[in-house]
Design an enzyme around this catalytic site. Structure first.
Site, short mmCIF file in Angstrom:
data_model
loop_
_atom_site.label_atom_id
_atom_site.label_comp_id
_atom_site.label_asym_id
_atom_site.label_seq_id
_atom_site.Cartn_x
_atom_site.Cartn_y
_atom_site.Cartn_z
N ASN A 46 0.83 -1.19 0.00
CA ASN A 46 0.00 0.00 0.00
C ASN A 46 0.87 1.26 0.00
O ASN A 46 2.10 1.18 -0.05
CB ASN A 46 -0.95 -0.04 1.21
N HIS B 182 23.92 0.76 10.67
CA HIS B 182 25.18 1.48 10.86
C HIS B 182 25.86 0.98 12.13
O HIS B 182 25.19 0.47 13.04
CB HIS B 182 24.92 2.99 10.98
N GLY C 179 -0.11 -1.25 9.09
CA GLY C 179 0.33 0.12 8.82
C GLY C 179 1.33 0.66 9.82
O GLY C 179 1.24 0.41 11.01
N THR D 202 12.05 -6.49 15.79
CA THR D 202 13.50 -6.47 15.97
C THR D 202 14.13 -7.85 15.99
O THR D 202 15.35 -7.96 16.09
CB THR D 202 13.86 -5.76 17.29
N LYS D 203 13.31 -8.92 15.92
CA LYS D 203 13.87 -10.26 16.01
C LYS D 203 13.04 -11.24 15.19
O LYS D 203 12.01 -10.88 14.63
CB LYS D 203 13.94 -10.73 17.47
#
Length: 185
Positions: free
Chosen positions: A83, A113, A140, A163-164
């Site tokens: 979307n 980074h 969303g 995050t995992k």
């Protein structure tokens, strides 16, 4: 190794490398063309996406605006839909399975980074591959961080920060995302 080879393999690389800058420019021009192509011209939009991505299924559609770093490192399966406002930073590979739906304003980020400030200011970067299984729905404003793997039939709640790794058949949500419930089949 070339800087591109380093980038794809997850090593530190120099993003100011001429080849990488040219590839990013090519992707920017292609996404600009996609974003300016009428939604009434679905065939042309599909053709543009298929030239941009590393591989796709036959039935794919992306709403504008869409942005990515390179495009060629994105691999999507059959029945893919993204979307409005999807951003995929593909300095490493992004693999998305069949029957996957991405809601508005989703970010899928392989780029990262160094944490060490001296390394970070050197300008070097690296990336971690993202894998999203079949039959997934990303809500969303969700963010999929570098290195994440999602199994099949995963639903990511809106606004989540993933995050995992998560296995099959779960609904996940929150910041950081955690399992909310299992998907009963």
């Amino acid at each position: 190794m070339t800087e591109k080879e380093k980038m794809i393999s997850g090593h530190f690389y120099d993003p100011s490398d001429v080849e990488l800058m040219e590839l990013r420019l090519k992707a920017r021009l292609t996404t600009e063309k996609l974003n300016q192509t009428s939604v009434a011209n679905k065939e042309e939009r599909s053709k543009i996406i298929k030239t941009l991505f590393g591989s796709t299924g036959e039935n794919i559609y992306i709403e504008s605006p869409f942005n990515c770093d390179y495009g060629e490192n994105i691999y999507v399966g059959e029945n893919f839909y993204a979307n409005f406002g999807c951003v995929i930073l593909d300095v490493a590979e992004v693999h998305i399975g069949d029957n996957c739906f991405i809601a508005p304003q989703v970010g899928i980020y392989t780029a990262t980074h160094p944490i060490d400030p001296e390394q970070r200011i050197s300008g070097l970067e690296y990336g971690k591959t993202i894998k999203i299984g079949n039959n997934c729905w990303i809500g969303g404003h969700a963010i999929i961080n570098p290195g994440v793997e999602l199994g099949d039939n995963v639903v990511v709640a809106s606004g989540s920060v993933v995050t995992k790794r998560f296995g099959d058949n779960v609904v996940i949500g929150g910041n950081p995302a955690k399992v909310i419930k299992e998907v009963i089949k």
